[in-house]
Scaffold this motif. Structure first.
Motif, short mmCIF file in Angstrom:
data_model
loop_
_atom_site.label_atom_id
_atom_site.label_comp_id
_atom_site.label_asym_id
_atom_site.label_seq_id
_atom_site.Cartn_x
_atom_site.Cartn_y
_atom_site.Cartn_z
N ARG A 30 69.50 4.36 -14.42
CA ARG A 30 68.09 4.58 -14.09
C ARG A 30 67.39 5.45 -15.14
NH1 ARG A 30 67.91 2.37 -9.12
NH2 ARG A 30 69.65 2.66 -7.70
N GLN A 31 67.98 5.57 -16.30
CA GLN A 31 67.40 6.40 -17.37
C GLN A 31 67.15 5.52 -18.58
OE1 GLN A 31 69.29 7.49 -20.44
NE2 GLN A 31 70.60 5.78 -19.86
N ILE A 32 66.25 6.01 -19.46
CA ILE A 32 65.92 5.23 -20.65
C ILE A 32 66.14 6.03 -21.93
CG2 ILE A 32 64.28 3.69 -19.50
CD1 ILE A 32 62.03 5.53 -20.58
N VAL A 33 66.62 7.25 -21.81
CA VAL A 33 66.80 8.13 -22.97
C VAL A 33 67.94 7.65 -23.87
CG1 VAL A 33 67.42 10.48 -23.66
CG2 VAL A 33 65.85 10.10 -21.76
N CYS A 34 69.00 7.18 -23.25
CA CYS A 34 70.20 6.79 -24.00
C CYS A 34 70.60 5.37 -23.60
CB CYS A 34 71.33 7.77 -23.68
SG CYS A 34 72.86 7.39 -24.53
N ALA A 37 74.82 15.17 -20.38
CA ALA A 37 76.08 14.66 -20.93
C ALA A 37 76.03 14.59 -22.45
CB ALA A 37 76.40 13.29 -20.33
N GLN A 38 74.88 14.16 -22.99
CA GLN A 38 74.74 14.09 -24.45
C GLN A 38 74.90 15.48 -25.07
OE1 GLN A 38 70.84 12.10 -24.51
NE2 GLN A 38 71.77 10.53 -25.82
N ARG A 39 74.25 16.47 -24.51
CA ARG A 39 74.35 17.84 -25.05
C ARG A 39 75.77 18.37 -24.95
NH1 ARG A 39 69.75 18.32 -22.15
NH2 ARG A 39 70.75 19.56 -20.53
#
Length: 148
Positions: free
Chosen positions: A11-15, A94-96
């Protein structure tokens, strides 16, 4: 009792997340619930179904503020609803964390999934001893998953 089933929704669009990775998370979630159940490690009845949402920091911050009175983003939040469970995972966090710990992003997200499932089956991490126990179990379960 029906086999537990984990559903994952991106539900995210960042990654960008591939459908194959989302499907691998579903299989990993099923495997973890099955293993915890088989080994008798669950402290409460495992949920029959779990809905996992991959979301961003903004969304998880709103939930964190509403339910835990902390407006900061966090990695994973779980909600047990008896036979059902819900896990929210912030992909941005999670990316950080993956960058900070020099860990692959997919492993970090899968770690959060395992962590969330352990909360749903009764594990807590609010003291050092309970956190150490939970960390050891989640690392063992994570290591047993193929491709992680």
């Amino acid at each position: 009792m029906p086999r537990p089933r984990v559903q994952v929704h991106n539900r995210q669009i960042v990654c960008p997340m591939s459908d194959a990775f989302v499907e691998s998370l579903m299989r990993a979630g099923d495997a973890v619930i099955e293993e915890v159940t088989k080994e008798g490690l669950a402290r409460v009845s495992p949920p029959e179904s779990v809905v996992v949402s991959l979301i961003g920091d903004k969304e998880i911050s709103l939930v964190h503020a509403q339910f835990m009175d902390n407006p900061e983003p966090t990695d994973v939040i779980t909600f047990p609803y008896g036979a059902e469970g819900e896990i929210l995972i912030s992909v941005e966090t999670a990316q950080r964390q993956a960058k900070e710990f020099n860990s692959p992003l997919k492993r970090e997200i899968t770690l959060y999934l395992v962590h969330g499932i352990l909360h749903l089956v009764g594990y807590e991490d609010d003291t050092k001893s309970s956190r150490d126990e939970m960390d050891a179990l989640q690392e063992r379960l994570l290591a047993a998953l193929p491709g992680v």
